[in-house]
Design a protein around this motif. Structure first.
Motif, PDB file in Angstrom:
ATOM      1  N   PRO A 111      31.818  50.643   5.378  1.00  0.00           N
ATOM      2  CA  PRO A 111      31.520  49.568   5.938  1.00  0.00           C
ATOM      3  C   PRO A 111      29.364  50.179   6.141  1.00  0.00           C
ATOM      4  CG  PRO A 111      31.784  50.734   7.510  1.00  0.00           C
ATOM      5  CD  PRO A 111      32.458  51.475   6.549  1.00  0.00           C
ATOM      6  N   ASP A 112      28.985  51.613   5.525  1.00  0.00           N
ATOM      7  CA  ASP A 112      27.365  51.620   5.695  1.00  0.00           C
ATOM      8  C   ASP A 112      27.239  51.171   3.948  1.00  0.00           C
ATOM      9  OD1 ASP A 112      27.028  52.229   7.820  1.00  0.00           O
ATOM     10  OD2 ASP A 112      28.066  54.187   7.629  1.00  0.00           O
ATOM     11  N   ILE A 113      28.059  51.207   3.109  1.00  0.00           N
ATOM     12  CA  ILE A 113      27.626  51.308   1.635  1.00  0.00           C
ATOM     13  C   ILE A 113      26.820  49.742   1.601  1.00  0.00           C
ATOM     14  CG2 ILE A 113      29.610  49.693   1.113  1.00  0.00           C
ATOM     15  CD1 ILE A 113      30.451  51.076  -1.123  1.00  0.00           C
ATOM     16  N   TRP A 114      26.219  50.170   0.029  1.00  0.00           N
ATOM     17  CA  TRP A 114      24.876  49.061  -0.103  1.00  0.00           C
ATOM     18  C   TRP A 114      25.604  47.757  -1.105  1.00  0.00           C
ATOM     19  CZ3 TRP A 114      20.078  46.880   1.244  1.00  0.00           C
ATOM     20  CH2 TRP A 114      19.552  48.430   3.153  1.00  0.00           C
ATOM     21  N   PHE A 115      25.757  46.864  -0.890  1.00  0.00           N
ATOM     22  CA  PHE A 115      26.122  45.723  -2.478  1.00  0.00           C
ATOM     23  C   PHE A 115      25.310  45.394  -3.168  1.00  0.00           C
ATOM     24  CE2 PHE A 115      30.558  47.225  -1.800  1.00  0.00           C
ATOM     25  CZ  PHE A 115      30.717  47.603  -3.334  1.00  0.00           C
ATOM     26  N   VAL A 116      24.311  45.118  -4.288  1.00  0.00           N
ATOM     27  CA  VAL A 116      23.414  44.554  -4.702  1.00  0.00           C
ATOM     28  C   VAL A 116      23.702  43.577  -5.958  1.00  0.00           C
ATOM     29  CG1 VAL A 116      20.986  44.799  -5.630  1.00  0.00           C
ATOM     30  CG2 VAL A 116      21.891  46.274  -3.753  1.00  0.00           C
ATOM     31  N   GLU A 117      23.574  42.822  -6.356  1.00  0.00           N
ATOM     32  CA  GLU A 117      23.861  42.307  -7.204  1.00  0.00           C
ATOM     33  C   GLU A 117      22.502  41.609  -8.334  1.00  0.00           C
ATOM     34  OE1 GLU A 117      24.396  37.299  -8.681  1.00  0.00           O
ATOM     35  OE2 GLU A 117      25.796  38.440  -7.494  1.00  0.00           O
ATOM     36  N   LEU A 118      22.445  42.291  -8.982  1.00  0.00           N
ATOM     37  CA  LEU A 118      21.676  42.773  -9.976  1.00  0.00           C
ATOM     38  C   LEU A 118      22.045  41.858 -11.193  1.00  0.00           C
ATOM     39  CD1 LEU A 118      18.846  44.176 -10.287  1.00  0.00           C
ATOM     40  CD2 LEU A 118      20.030  45.840 -12.068  1.00  0.00           C
ATOM     41  N   VAL A 153      25.603  50.020  -4.754  1.00  0.00           N
ATOM     42  CA  VAL A 153      26.342  49.984  -5.827  1.00  0.00           C
ATOM     43  C   VAL A 153      26.156  48.363  -6.390  1.00  0.00           C
ATOM     44  CG1 VAL A 153      28.592  49.141  -6.875  1.00  0.00           C
ATOM     45  CG2 VAL A 153      28.891  50.998  -5.161  1.00  0.00           C
ATOM     46  N   VAL A 154      25.524  48.857  -7.658  1.00  0.00           N
ATOM     47  CA  VAL A 154      25.385  47.511  -7.542  1.00  0.00           C
ATOM     48  C   VAL A 154      25.817  46.634  -8.638  1.00  0.00           C
ATOM     49  CG1 VAL A 154      23.376  46.882  -9.821  1.00  0.00           C
ATOM     50  CG2 VAL A 154      23.117  48.619  -8.360  1.00  0.00           C
ATOM     51  N   GLN A 155      26.219  44.961  -8.673  1.00  0.00           N
ATOM     52  CA  GLN A 155      27.074  44.513  -9.401  1.00  0.00           C
ATOM     53  C   GLN A 155      25.849  44.003 -10.273  1.00  0.00           C
ATOM     54  OE1 GLN A 155      28.247  41.031  -7.866  1.00  0.00           O
ATOM     55  NE2 GLN A 155      29.241  40.575  -9.931  1.00  0.00           N
ATOM     56  N   VAL A 156      26.501  43.979 -11.661  1.00  0.00           N
ATOM     57  CA  VAL A 156      25.439  43.677 -12.895  1.00  0.00           C
ATOM     58  C   VAL A 156      25.853  42.087 -13.405  1.00  0.00           C
ATOM     59  CG1 VAL A 156      24.674  44.059 -15.173  1.00  0.00           C
ATOM     60  CG2 VAL A 156      24.470  46.065 -13.529  1.00  0.00           C
ATOM     61  N   VAL A 157      25.810  41.231 -13.459  1.00  0.00           N
ATOM     62  CA  VAL A 157      25.297  40.122 -14.452  1.00  0.00           C
ATOM     63  C   VAL A 157      24.316  39.764 -15.115  1.00  0.00           C
ATOM     64  CG1 VAL A 157      26.068  37.841 -13.221  1.00  0.00           C
ATOM     65  CG2 VAL A 157      26.290  39.756 -12.181  1.00  0.00           C
ATOM     66  N   GLU A 158      24.466  38.982 -16.259  1.00  0.00           N
ATOM     67  CA  GLU A 158      24.501  38.574 -17.647  1.00  0.00           C
ATOM     68  C   GLU A 158      24.239  37.845 -17.675  1.00  0.00           C
ATOM     69  OE1 GLU A 158      23.904  41.026 -20.808  1.00  0.00           O
ATOM     70  OE2 GLU A 158      24.054  43.147 -19.569  1.00  0.00           O
ATOM     71  N   HIS A 171      25.830  43.247   0.551  1.00  0.00           N
ATOM     72  CA  HIS A 171      25.966  43.652   1.797  1.00  0.00           C
ATOM     73  C   HIS A 171      24.751  44.874   2.205  1.00  0.00           C
ATOM     74  CE1 HIS A 171      27.664  46.055   4.092  1.00  0.00           C
ATOM     75  NE2 HIS A 171      28.303  45.499   5.356  1.00  0.00           N
ATOM     76  N   LYS A 172      24.189  44.759   3.462  1.00  0.00           N
ATOM     77  CA  LYS A 172      23.059  45.695   3.810  1.00  0.00           C
ATOM     78  C   LYS A 172      24.003  46.925   3.945  1.00  0.00           C
ATOM     79  CE  LYS A 172      19.219  46.473   6.292  1.00  0.00           C
ATOM     80  NZ  LYS A 172      17.904  45.705   7.128  1.00  0.00           N
ATOM     81  N   PHE A 230      30.416  47.222 -12.242  1.00  0.00           N
ATOM     82  CA  PHE A 230      29.241  47.597 -11.238  1.00  0.00           C
ATOM     83  C   PHE A 230      29.364  49.151 -11.301  1.00  0.00           C
ATOM     84  CE2 PHE A 230      32.956  44.414  -8.904  1.00  0.00           C
ATOM     85  CZ  PHE A 230      31.888  44.232  -7.729  1.00  0.00           C
ATOM     86  N   PHE A 231      28.837  49.997 -10.857  1.00  0.00           N
ATOM     87  CA  PHE A 231      28.033  51.051 -11.527  1.00  0.00           C
ATOM     88  C   PHE A 231      27.482  51.460  -9.914  1.00  0.00           C
ATOM     89  CE2 PHE A 231      27.189  48.339 -15.026  1.00  0.00           C
ATOM     90  CZ  PHE A 231      27.724  49.146 -15.491  1.00  0.00           C
ATOM     91  N   GLU A 232      27.314  52.578  -9.805  1.00  0.00           N
ATOM     92  CA  GLU A 232      27.669  53.655  -8.531  1.00  0.00           C
ATOM     93  C   GLU A 232      26.137  54.709  -8.970  1.00  0.00           C
ATOM     94  OE1 GLU A 232      29.713  54.600  -4.488  1.00  0.00           O
ATOM     95  OE2 GLU A 232      30.810  53.698  -5.478  1.00  0.00           O
ATOM     96  N   ARG A 233      25.541  55.064  -7.520  1.00  0.00           N
ATOM     97  CA  ARG A 233      25.325  56.023  -8.144  1.00  0.00           C
ATOM     98  C   ARG A 233      25.489  57.200  -6.530  1.00  0.00           C
ATOM     99  NH1 ARG A 233      19.767  57.740  -3.736  1.00  0.00           N
ATOM    100  NH2 ARG A 233      21.128  56.708  -2.520  1.00  0.00           N
ATOM    101  N   ILE A 234      25.580  58.239  -7.524  1.00  0.00           N
ATOM    102  CA  ILE A 234      26.390  59.425  -7.076  1.00  0.00           C
ATOM    103  C   ILE A 234      25.424  60.744  -7.732  1.00  0.00           C
ATOM    104  CG2 ILE A 234      29.088  58.082  -6.906  1.00  0.00           C
ATOM    105  CD1 ILE A 234      29.129  60.355  -9.739  1.00  0.00           C
ATOM    106  N   MET A 235      25.764  61.912  -7.155  1.00  0.00           N
ATOM    107  CA  MET A 235      25.350  62.469  -6.425  1.00  0.00           C
ATOM    108  C   MET A 235      26.164  63.548  -8.010  1.00  0.00           C
ATOM    109  SD  MET A 235      22.736  64.029  -6.072  1.00  0.00           S
ATOM    110  CE  MET A 235      21.996  63.402  -4.826  1.00  0.00           C
ATOM    111  N   GLY A 236      25.439  63.923  -8.475  1.00  0.00           N
ATOM    112  CA  GLY A 236      25.772  65.161  -9.445  1.00  0.00           C
ATOM    113  C   GLY A 236      26.266  66.307  -8.877  1.00  0.00           C
TER     114      GLY A 236
END
Length: 113
Positions: A90-97, A39-44, A29-30, A51-57
């Protein structure tokens, strides 16, 4: 404008690095190009690992944190999570890796600087 990279630039860099490492990455999702959450969906080997999300600490730096369902019984669990998040943002990115050491690769790209 600050020197921060846009979400679209970070996602593009993530995809290029995954491909250069012999893996696969795709945008599910763009999101919003400038500052959408990522948010990155990690697949092996075609198996969901998280799922892993980039957040500001609180320290002002980006961090990669585990998010979403931990135990996935089938594809519908993944789809439901993504749909729920998209309804909320709706502005969130989902990337499968799908690449070796996908979580580390995502952290290196998304949390650098």
């Amino acid at each position: 404008m600050s020197g921060r990279l846009t979400s679209q630039m970070l996602v593009s860099a993530l995809i290029r690095r995954a491909q250069a490492a012999g893996g696969f990455a795709t945008v599910l999702h763009k999101g919003e190009s400038m500052s959408g959450a990522i948010v990155v969906q990690v697949v092996e080997s075609a198996r969901h690992t998280g799922f892993f999300e980039r957040i500001m600490g609180l320290d002002g730096r980006s961090h990669l944190v585990s998010t979403g369902p931990k135990l996935v019984s089938d594809f519908s669990d993944i789809s439901q999570y993504i749909d729920r998040r998209l309804r909320a943002d709706p502005d969130i990115w989902f990337v499968e890796l799908d690449v070796a050491e996908g979580e580390q690769l995502a952290a290196d790209i998304l949390c650098a600087g």
